[in-house]
Design a protein around this motif. Structure first.
Motif, short mmCIF file in Angstrom:
data_model
loop_
_atom_site.label_atom_id
_atom_site.label_comp_id
_atom_site.label_asym_id
_atom_site.label_seq_id
_atom_site.Cartn_x
_atom_site.Cartn_y
_atom_site.Cartn_z
N ILE A 1 -12.49 14.21 1.31
CA ILE A 1 -11.74 12.94 1.35
C ILE A 1 -11.63 12.29 -0.03
N ASN A 2 -12.33 12.82 -1.02
CA ASN A 2 -12.18 12.29 -2.39
C ASN A 2 -11.21 13.12 -3.24
N ASN A 3 -10.65 14.16 -2.63
CA ASN A 3 -9.71 15.03 -3.33
C ASN A 3 -8.55 14.21 -3.92
N ASN A 4 -8.36 14.34 -5.24
CA ASN A 4 -7.35 13.52 -5.93
C ASN A 4 -5.94 13.73 -5.42
N ASP A 5 -5.58 15.00 -5.15
CA ASP A 5 -4.22 15.27 -4.66
C ASP A 5 -4.00 14.63 -3.30
N LEU A 6 -5.06 14.67 -2.48
CA LEU A 6 -4.96 14.07 -1.15
C LEU A 6 -4.76 12.56 -1.26
N ILE A 7 -5.63 11.91 -2.06
CA ILE A 7 -5.54 10.46 -2.20
C ILE A 7 -4.19 10.05 -2.78
N ASP A 8 -3.74 10.81 -3.79
CA ASP A 8 -2.45 10.52 -4.42
C ASP A 8 -1.32 10.63 -3.40
N HIS A 9 -1.38 11.68 -2.58
CA HIS A 9 -0.36 11.88 -1.54
C HIS A 9 -0.36 10.72 -0.54
N LEU A 10 -1.56 10.32 -0.12
CA LEU A 10 -1.65 9.26 0.89
C LEU A 10 -1.16 7.92 0.35
N PHE A 11 -1.49 7.63 -0.91
CA PHE A 11 -0.97 6.40 -1.53
C PHE A 11 0.57 6.43 -1.53
N LYS A 12 1.13 7.55 -2.00
CA LYS A 12 2.60 7.65 -2.11
C LYS A 12 3.24 7.53 -0.73
N THR A 13 2.66 8.24 0.26
CA THR A 13 3.25 8.23 1.60
C THR A 13 3.20 6.82 2.20
N THR A 14 2.04 6.16 2.00
CA THR A 14 1.89 4.81 2.57
C THR A 14 2.87 3.84 1.93
N MET A 15 3.05 3.96 0.61
CA MET A 15 4.02 3.08 -0.06
C MET A 15 5.44 3.36 0.44
N GLU A 16 5.74 4.63 0.70
CA GLU A 16 7.07 4.96 1.23
C GLU A 16 7.24 4.38 2.64
N LYS A 17 6.17 4.45 3.45
CA LYS A 17 6.25 3.88 4.80
C LYS A 17 6.50 2.37 4.73
N LEU A 18 5.75 1.72 3.82
CA LEU A 18 5.87 0.26 3.71
C LEU A 18 7.22 -0.17 3.14
N SER A 19 7.86 0.71 2.32
CA SER A 19 9.18 0.35 1.79
C SER A 19 10.18 0.19 2.94
N ILE A 20 9.87 0.78 4.09
CA ILE A 20 10.69 0.60 5.29
C ILE A 20 10.11 -0.50 6.18
N ASP A 21 8.81 -0.40 6.48
CA ASP A 21 8.20 -1.31 7.47
C ASP A 21 8.06 -2.75 6.98
N GLN A 22 7.59 -2.93 5.75
CA GLN A 22 7.19 -4.28 5.34
C GLN A 22 7.16 -4.42 3.82
N PRO A 23 8.35 -4.35 3.17
CA PRO A 23 8.34 -4.40 1.70
C PRO A 23 7.91 -5.75 1.11
N ASN A 24 7.62 -6.73 1.96
CA ASN A 24 7.10 -8.01 1.44
C ASN A 24 5.59 -8.13 1.59
N TYR A 25 4.94 -7.07 2.11
CA TYR A 25 3.50 -7.18 2.34
C TYR A 25 2.76 -7.33 1.01
N SER A 26 1.77 -8.23 0.99
CA SER A 26 1.08 -8.58 -0.26
C SER A 26 0.51 -7.36 -0.99
N ALA A 27 -0.15 -6.47 -0.26
CA ALA A 27 -0.80 -5.33 -0.93
C ALA A 27 0.24 -4.33 -1.44
N TYR A 28 1.39 -4.25 -0.75
CA TYR A 28 2.48 -3.37 -1.21
C TYR A 28 3.01 -3.88 -2.54
N LEU A 29 3.27 -5.18 -2.62
CA LEU A 29 3.80 -5.77 -3.85
C LEU A 29 2.77 -5.66 -4.98
#
Lengths: 335, 123
Positions: free
Chosen positions: B90-118
């Motif tokens: 779970i500390n694998n850099n590629d994994l963490i990097d992928h999950l950050f990118k995917t989550t940001m992509e999800k939020l760009s649709i779901d909630q682009p005004n969310y504080s942590a996204y901004l």
């Protein structure tokens, strides 16, 4: 179905003739397992209010996150808290479970600001001394010092218990959300040390406090999730980003700094806090909210509540994913 | 091929109707629900625009990490299993990097005004 408004009026007028003046009874939106009713009446020609709290008349086990806590325990704990000078609504009447209204209670109405976003936007609240975060810490220290030994039938739930409960709910949905699996794995590998149990409020956050812009906290509400457990659970829950109402840089409820909150807590409870435990519970709290969003969406999917907001709230679970990744990846970004 | 309006135009017309003619007519819970309804339609508009690209990026990263090619759902299921069975750290850099990118992509649709996204976007 019984006519609740009439039964409420009948019950109150038997208790006290001043309730003959009741002129309005309204149902408010309540918590996860209880209804809240507000009753307006006249006392010496001034408008007064009293609050009535009862279990939902129709609730299936599947829709409920927790088996509802007996309202007699909730009112007993609130009465003990009141005696300990903790700001909490005064219990006025306890209704017996054999009564047509079912086990329920009447309590004092506390006037003030309760909406989280209104609290974080209020200018006067920002200038309070001691500040709101310190007040929250001091009061929480008192709650955790409530003598619970004489209160029967309190549930105990530890970090492992809470984690398993939510993992079961998540697994029931057969969804593949890698950030949630990663977070559960992180939690399993970072179980905090066992601490002495205390009485945990269970939903201590911005949204369940009544605030006055001149004095600060007037009352702590929504005790329905109280249980015995780890003090860090309450300390972390109020810091979960979902309860900061957009004010991400003010970790305590969107209005305060961690140090003010923790210091006031340590002083009032005489207990030292453990940083690893705080991190564990903040991650678990964030994950819990993400899964609760899915659970509320499930109420739409299953047909239990076909409202537009139950459907939409499922998409809010991704908000917790970014919070989880930031918590797991880094030390606190905001102190 | 359908005649105009496009699906985006149809949704936008309903958003405008809710905004201009509905919200101010309502109070309390119904007013809140009208805001939620408008928000749901805005999510769909963003999803129509971004979903295909987001899913393509997500799938490409998953193919790299898992060294296999399947549909997106299946790849996510396999990733979840690998995390559960500790076949991926779970500390694998590629994994963490992928999950950050995917989550940001999800939020760009779901909630682009969310504080942590901004906050994540600016830091």
């Amino acid at each position: 179905m019984i006519d609740i408004k009439n039964k409420i009026k009948e019950y109150l007028t038997k208790k006290d003739t001043k309730f003959n003046s009741i002129f309005e009874i309204n149902k408010m939106s309540g918590g996860s397992s209880n209804e809240i009713w507000i009753i307006k009446y006249l006392d010496n020609n001034t408008e007064n209010k009293i609050v009535f709290r009862r279990h939902y008349s129709r609730i299936s086990e599947k829709e409920n996150l927790y088996p509802p806590l007996s309202l007699s325990i909730e009112s007993e704990v609130m009465a003990v808290a009141y005696k300990q000078k903790i700001p909490v609504p005064k219990i006025i009447y306890n209704v017996d479970k054999d009564h047509e209204l079912g086990e329920s209670f009447f309590m004092e109405f506390i006037d003030g600001i309760t909406l989280g976003n209104k609290i974080v936007e209020n200018r006067s609240v920002k200038l309070l001394k001691p500040n709101l975060a310190s007040q929250c810490g001091e009061i929480l220290g008192k709650i955790h010092s409530i003598p619970y030994q004489n209160i029967k039938d309190l549930n105990t739930s530890t970090g492992i218990d809470e984690m398993r409960k939510y993992k079961n709910i998540y697994q029931d949905y057969s969804l593949n959300i890698p950030v949630f699996n990663l977070s559960f794995k992180w939690l399993e590998k970072n179980i905090p040390p066992v601490t002495n149990k205390c009485l945990v409020h269970g939903d201590y956050r911005n949204g369940n406090i009544v605030v006055s812009s001149s004095i600060g906290i007037k009352s702590i509400l929504d005790w329905e999730l109280l249980h015995l457990g780890d003090r860090h659970e309450d300390l972390a829950w109020i810091c979960v980003n979902s309860w900061r109402f957009g004010k991400i840089k003010l970790p305590v409820g969107g209005f305060g700094l961690r140090n003010d909150f923790y210091n006031a807590y340590e002083q009032s409870s005489k207990k030292k806090l453990n940083k690893e435990s705080l991190k564990f519970w903040e991650i678990l709290g964030t994950l819990k909210w993400g899964i609760m969003c899915l659970k509320m969406y499930d109420a739409y999917k299953s047909g239990y509540d076909r409202s537009v907001d139950r459907a939409a709230i499922g998409r809010r679970s991704s908000e917790t994913e970014i919070d989880l990744l930031r918590l797991i990846d880094n030390e606190d970004r905001y102190e | 091929m359908n005649n105009p309006p496009s699906k985006e135009e149809l949704i936008t017309s309903v958003i405008e109707f809710i905004e201009n003619d509905i919200i101010d007519e309502l109070v309390g819970q119904k007013r809140f629900h009208a805001h939620v309804a408008k928000n749901s339609l805005q999510i769909i508009l963003r999803q129509l625009k971004l979903e295909e690209k987001n899913n393509r990026f997500e799938k490409n990263r998953l193919k790299e990490i898992l060294k296999m090619d399947k549909d997106l759902n299946e790849l996510n299921k396999i990733l979840c299993q690998k995390i559960d069975y500790e076949e991926i750290d779970i500390n694998n850099n590629d994994l963490i990097d992928h999950l950050f990118k995917t989550t940001m992509e999800k939020l760009s649709i779901d909630q682009p005004n969310y504080s942590a996204y901004l906050d994540e976007k600016t830091n």
